[in-house]
Motif scaffolding. Structure first.
Motif, PDB file in Angstrom:
ATOM      1  N   UNK A 120      76.135  55.441  41.591  1.00 50.38           N
ATOM      2  CA  UNK A 120      76.123  54.021  41.259  1.00 50.38           C
ATOM      3  C   UNK A 120      77.393  53.694  40.495  1.00 50.38           C
ATOM      4  N   UNK A 121      77.636  52.411  40.273  1.00 52.30           N
ATOM      5  CA  UNK A 121      78.820  52.005  39.521  1.00 52.30           C
ATOM      6  C   UNK A 121      78.668  50.618  38.932  1.00 52.30           C
ATOM      7  N   UNK A 122      79.413  50.376  37.862  1.00 50.02           N
ATOM      8  CA  UNK A 122      79.421  49.074  37.194  1.00 50.02           C
ATOM      9  C   UNK A 122      80.605  48.245  37.685  1.00 50.02           C
ATOM     10  N   UNK A 129      70.752  56.033  58.605  1.00 49.51           N
ATOM     11  CA  UNK A 129      70.026  57.116  57.943  1.00 49.51           C
ATOM     12  C   UNK A 129      70.449  58.495  58.430  1.00 49.51           C
ATOM     13  N   UNK A 130      70.578  58.678  59.728  1.00 48.39           N
ATOM     14  CA  UNK A 130      70.956  59.997  60.245  1.00 48.39           C
ATOM     15  C   UNK A 130      72.371  60.383  59.796  1.00 48.39           C
ATOM     16  N   UNK A 160      77.539  58.454  47.613  1.00 46.84           N
ATOM     17  CA  UNK A 160      77.484  59.599  46.699  1.00 46.84           C
ATOM     18  C   UNK A 160      78.864  59.999  46.186  1.00 46.84           C
ATOM     19  N   UNK A 161      79.882  59.927  47.036  1.00 44.25           N
ATOM     20  CA  UNK A 161      81.209  60.379  46.628  1.00 44.25           C
ATOM     21  C   UNK A 161      82.019  59.306  45.901  1.00 44.25           C
ATOM     22  N   UNK A 164      70.098  58.512  48.487  1.00 45.76           N
ATOM     23  CA  UNK A 164      71.205  57.558  48.600  1.00 45.76           C
ATOM     24  C   UNK A 164      70.677  56.167  48.944  1.00 45.76           C
ATOM     25  N   UNK A 165      70.865  55.214  48.016  1.00 43.43           N
ATOM     26  CA  UNK A 165      70.407  53.844  48.226  1.00 43.43           C
ATOM     27  C   UNK A 165      71.547  52.882  48.550  1.00 43.43           C
ATOM     28  N   UNK A 166      72.726  53.403  48.835  1.00 41.58           N
ATOM     29  CA  UNK A 166      73.879  52.527  49.029  1.00 41.58           C
ATOM     30  C   UNK A 166      73.861  51.801  50.370  1.00 41.58           C
TER      31      UNK A 166
END
Length: 289
Positions: free
Chosen positions: A211-213, A270-271, A236-237, A263-265
């Protein structure tokens, strides 16, 4: 490295499709999202916390249980966790999910932690959680399933140290901590390795997301005017969690458990997300060897 997937992050795949895709990506463990889905939600498009079609019902009967078991077995996947949304103090649901976990041969479940929103004193909430976990510890011994407290924002355990304070009175073979650096971007950041060292034997599982602000889209020209930043999920990266450093720290403290992707981004389908996760984690581990 043991990679797993928490199926909250795979809402548009059936259990069978998820197991096939995860296995093909080199992921060996499954954490089944466990929650009853209301009929009205089933009419909606698939989503992480709504109509997630890769969810095991908390009140699952034999036919549903067998379907999830067979999906995992056919793809050579191991069910490592049944992961519900239990409220702190709900002993009946906790025992119900532990029975499910034992049936699947899963080693752990997630248990409830009081939320914190400034309306009740932390110390009162802490005492309620301790009373609940005393019973949970007994259930864990009976069923042979570890109960995990997740480091999660907007709860009384947002950081490693506050999670440790909550679980430290209990047997680490019965109650542990689900360490989640992605959640700690929102609230609860501490030096990663220091938190891991503090947790010691209570460090039971790790979730992998980021995540990020971000500042407001329209920034004020007045340096004295308050501005409200916002936090959101990232690939993630690409978020604020330096995952390669986190992996170094986990290696340094001797962590040898599972790494569960969450991962919710919504950056990838999905695959592709599952394959990208597996490739990235393996690359990072090779680089820090």
């Amino acid at each position: 490295m043991k990679l797993s997937v928490f199926t909250v992050a795979t809402p548009d795949l059936t259990p069978e499709e998820l197991c096939e895709a995860a296995s093909a990506a080199g992921i060996g463990g499954i954490e089944w999202r466990c929650k009853d889905t209301p009929a009205e939600l089933r009419k909606e498009a698939p989503s992480f916390w709504g109509n997630n079609i890769c969810t095991l019902s908390q009140h699952a009967e034999e036919e549903e249980i067998s379907r999830f078991e067979q999906a995992a077995n056919r793809s050579g996947m191991k069910t490592i966790s049944i992961t519900p949304y239990i409220q702190c103090g709900d002993i009946e649901s906790t025992e119900q999910v532990m029975r499910l976990a034992k049936r699947f041969g899963a080693s752990m479940i997630r248990v409830g932690v009081p939320g914190y929103n400034r309306t009740r004193n932390y110390n009162e909430l802490y005492e309620e959680a301790i009373a609940y976990l005393k019973v949970v510890e007994q259930l864990s011994r009976h069923y042979g399933v570890k109960a995990l407290v997740e480091a999660h924002h907007v709860t009384i355990a947002p950081s490693a140290s506050l999670a440790h304070r909550l679980v430290s009175p209990f047997d680490p073979d019965c109650i542990g901590v689900l360490y989640d650096p992605g959640n700690m971007v929102y609230e609860g950041f501490e030096n990663y390795r220091m938190g891991m060292e503090l947790l010691g034997p209570y460090l039971a599982h790790v979730h992998v997301k980021n995540a990020g602000w971000q500042p407001p889209r329209t920034e004020s020209s007045d340096p004295l005017q308050s501005q409200e930043w916002s936090c959101s999920w990232s690939p993630i990266a690409n978020g604020q969690v330096p995952w390669k450093q986190v992996l170094r720290d986990l290696k340094a403290v001797g962590y040898d458990g599972w790494f569960g992707v969450e991962d919710f981004s919504a950056t990838f389908d999905t695959r592709t997300m599952l394959q990208t996760y597996a490739n990235q984690m393996k690359t990072w581990m090779e680089e820090i060897e």
